[in-house]
Write a protein that holds these residues in place. Structure first.
Motif, PDB file in Angstrom:
ATOM      1  N   ARG A  84     -14.078  -2.577  -9.800  1.00 26.72           N
ATOM      2  CA  ARG A  84     -13.467  -1.305 -10.181  1.00 26.72           C
ATOM      3  C   ARG A  84     -12.081  -1.147  -9.587  1.00 26.72           C
ATOM      4  NH1 ARG A  84     -16.266  -0.263  -5.609  1.00 26.72           N
ATOM      5  NH2 ARG A  84     -15.465   1.354  -4.188  1.00 26.72           N
ATOM      6  N   CYS A  85     -11.747  -1.945  -8.593  1.00 31.03           N
ATOM      7  CA  CYS A  85     -10.481  -1.827  -7.890  1.00 31.03           C
ATOM      8  C   CYS A  85      -9.422  -2.749  -8.484  1.00 31.03           C
ATOM      9  CB  CYS A  85     -10.656  -2.165  -6.411  1.00 31.03           C
ATOM     10  SG  CYS A  85     -11.911  -1.186  -5.564  1.00 31.03           S
ATOM     11  N   ALA A  86      -8.177  -2.294  -8.400  1.00 37.41           N
ATOM     12  CA  ALA A  86      -7.033  -3.141  -8.700  1.00 37.41           C
ATOM     13  C   ALA A  86      -6.514  -3.724  -7.400  1.00 37.41           C
ATOM     14  CB  ALA A  86      -5.943  -2.333  -9.407  1.00 37.41           C
ATOM     15  N   ALA A 138      -0.607  -5.361  -8.614  1.00 40.83           N
ATOM     16  CA  ALA A 138      -1.553  -5.204  -9.706  1.00 40.83           C
ATOM     17  C   ALA A 138      -0.863  -5.026 -11.047  1.00 40.83           C
ATOM     18  CB  ALA A 138      -2.480  -4.019  -9.428  1.00 40.83           C
ATOM     19  N   ASP A 139       0.326  -4.424 -11.048  1.00 42.05           N
ATOM     20  CA  ASP A 139       1.055  -4.211 -12.300  1.00 42.05           C
ATOM     21  C   ASP A 139       2.062  -5.315 -12.600  1.00 42.05           C
ATOM     22  OD1 ASP A 139       3.507  -1.670 -11.224  1.00 42.05           O
ATOM     23  OD2 ASP A 139       3.099  -3.701 -10.530  1.00 42.05           O
ATOM     24  N   GLY A 140       2.075  -6.371 -11.794  1.00 44.16           N
ATOM     25  CA  GLY A 140       2.908  -7.520 -12.087  1.00 44.16           C
ATOM     26  C   GLY A 140       4.247  -7.583 -11.384  1.00 44.16           C
ATOM     27  N   THR A 141       4.554  -6.623 -10.533  1.00 41.72           N
ATOM     28  CA  THR A 141       5.800  -6.665  -9.783  1.00 41.72           C
ATOM     29  C   THR A 141       5.746  -7.776  -8.743  1.00 41.72           C
ATOM     30  OG1 THR A 141       6.125  -4.288 -10.089  1.00 41.72           O
ATOM     31  CG2 THR A 141       7.380  -5.343  -8.331  1.00 41.72           C
ATOM     32  N   THR A 142       6.809  -8.546  -8.636  1.00 37.82           N
ATOM     33  CA  THR A 142       6.839  -9.683  -7.716  1.00 37.82           C
ATOM     34  C   THR A 142       7.931  -9.532  -6.677  1.00 37.82           C
ATOM     35  OG1 THR A 142       8.332 -10.953  -9.140  1.00 37.82           O
ATOM     36  CG2 THR A 142       5.972 -11.212  -9.517  1.00 37.82           C
ATOM     37  N   ASN A 143       7.722 -10.159  -5.544  1.00 39.05           N
ATOM     38  CA  ASN A 143       8.769 -10.299  -4.553  1.00 39.05           C
ATOM     39  C   ASN A 143       8.509 -11.561  -3.742  1.00 39.05           C
ATOM     40  OD1 ASN A 143       6.559  -8.976  -3.217  1.00 39.05           O
ATOM     41  ND2 ASN A 143       7.957  -8.347  -1.576  1.00 39.05           N
ATOM     42  N   TYR A 144       9.578 -12.046  -3.086  1.00 45.71           N
ATOM     43  CA  TYR A 144       9.536 -13.331  -2.415  1.00 45.71           C
ATOM     44  C   TYR A 144      10.233 -13.262  -1.072  1.00 45.71           C
ATOM     45  CZ  TYR A 144       8.485 -14.945  -7.134  1.00 45.71           C
ATOM     46  OH  TYR A 144       7.920 -15.124  -8.376  1.00 45.71           O
ATOM     47  N   ALA A 145       9.765 -14.083  -0.157  1.00 46.06           N
ATOM     48  CA  ALA A 145      10.487 -14.268   1.079  1.00 46.06           C
ATOM     49  C   ALA A 145      11.821 -14.940   0.784  1.00 46.06           C
ATOM     50  CB  ALA A 145       9.680 -15.118   2.054  1.00 46.06           C
ATOM     51  N   VAL A 185      -5.469  -7.390  -1.423  1.00 44.84           N
ATOM     52  CA  VAL A 185      -5.717  -6.065  -0.870  1.00 44.84           C
ATOM     53  C   VAL A 185      -5.807  -5.067  -2.010  1.00 44.84           C
ATOM     54  CG1 VAL A 185      -4.526  -6.580   1.301  1.00 44.84           C
ATOM     55  CG2 VAL A 185      -3.269  -5.541  -0.589  1.00 44.84           C
ATOM     56  N   PRO A 186      -6.603  -4.016  -1.870  1.00 48.67           N
ATOM     57  CA  PRO A 186      -6.640  -2.986  -2.914  1.00 48.67           C
ATOM     58  C   PRO A 186      -5.262  -2.379  -3.124  1.00 48.67           C
ATOM     59  CG  PRO A 186      -8.500  -2.733  -1.447  1.00 48.67           C
ATOM     60  CD  PRO A 186      -7.582  -3.754  -0.816  1.00 48.67           C
ATOM     61  N   ALA A 187      -4.853  -2.291  -4.389  1.00 55.77           N
ATOM     62  CA  ALA A 187      -3.540  -1.748  -4.707  1.00 55.77           C
ATOM     63  C   ALA A 187      -3.482  -0.241  -4.492  1.00 55.77           C
ATOM     64  CB  ALA A 187      -3.178  -2.084  -6.150  1.00 55.77           C
ATOM     65  N   PHE A 188      -4.599   0.439  -4.708  1.00 57.57           N
ATOM     66  CA  PHE A 188      -4.663   1.888  -4.583  1.00 57.57           C
ATOM     67  C   PHE A 188      -5.874   2.259  -3.736  1.00 57.57           C
ATOM     68  CE2 PHE A 188      -2.971   0.720  -8.759  1.00 57.57           C
ATOM     69  CZ  PHE A 188      -1.679   1.195  -8.631  1.00 57.57           C
ATOM     70  N   PRO A 189      -5.770   2.035  -2.453  1.00 56.47           N
ATOM     71  CA  PRO A 189      -6.929   2.293  -1.593  1.00 56.47           C
ATOM     72  C   PRO A 189      -7.299   3.767  -1.559  1.00 56.47           C
ATOM     73  CG  PRO A 189      -4.969   1.862  -0.272  1.00 56.47           C
ATOM     74  CD  PRO A 189      -4.611   1.537  -1.695  1.00 56.47           C
ATOM     75  N   SER A 190      -8.572   4.012  -1.493  1.00 50.20           N
ATOM     76  CA  SER A 190      -9.098   5.364  -1.364  1.00 50.20           C
ATOM     77  C   SER A 190     -10.413   5.300  -0.613  1.00 50.20           C
ATOM     78  CB  SER A 190      -9.289   6.015  -2.737  1.00 50.20           C
ATOM     79  OG  SER A 190     -10.304   5.355  -3.470  1.00 50.20           O
TER      80      SER A 190
END
Length: 126
Positions: A32-34, A56-63, A101-106
């Motif tokens: 159920r989690c993203a 979760a929505d496809g945004t990327t970043n790099y060192a 990790v959960p993208a939207f923790p609750s």
């Protein structure tokens, strides 16, 4: 529960390429989690360092050390993530770990947590 398994590591010469894969096994409840996914690496005697992340929505970043050489991607339907590594350098030699990790923790739905795979070794020779 989330279980991660990396594969695709190996030994290459400087300038070569490798593609790492991370396969996720997630229970029905935790589906159920993203999740945000990332790659980290750890060289002998060094601390674990961030390499790349894809949300979760496809945004990327790099060192900065890998920006322009590595590319991260994912397929949520297949529960797979990849790290395409090009123009590898000896300093890229490390154990590479998959992280989730959960993208939207609750509190009620997706409690904050972190998951790690066992790692896959990448060795780059000069």
């Amino acid at each position: 529960q989330v279980q991660l398994e990396e594969s695709g590591g190996g030994s290459v010469q400087a300038g070569g390429s490798l593609r790492l894969s991370c396969a996720a096994a997630i229970s029905g409840f935790w589906n159920r989690c993203a999740y945000d996914m990332s790659w980290h690496r750890q060289a002998p005697g060094k601390g674990r360092e961030f390499v790349s992340r894809i949300t979760a929505d496809g945004t990327t970043n790099y060192a900065d050390s890998v920006n322009g050489r590595f590319a991260i991607s994912r397929d949520n339907a297949k529960k797979l993530m990849w790290l395409e590594m090009n123009n590898l350098k000896p300093e890229d030699t490390a154990m590479y770990y998959c992280n989730s990790v959960p993208a939207f923790p609750s509190y009620w739905e997706c409690p904050a947590s972190t998951y790690w795979g066992q790692g896959t070794q990448v060795t780059v020779s000069s």
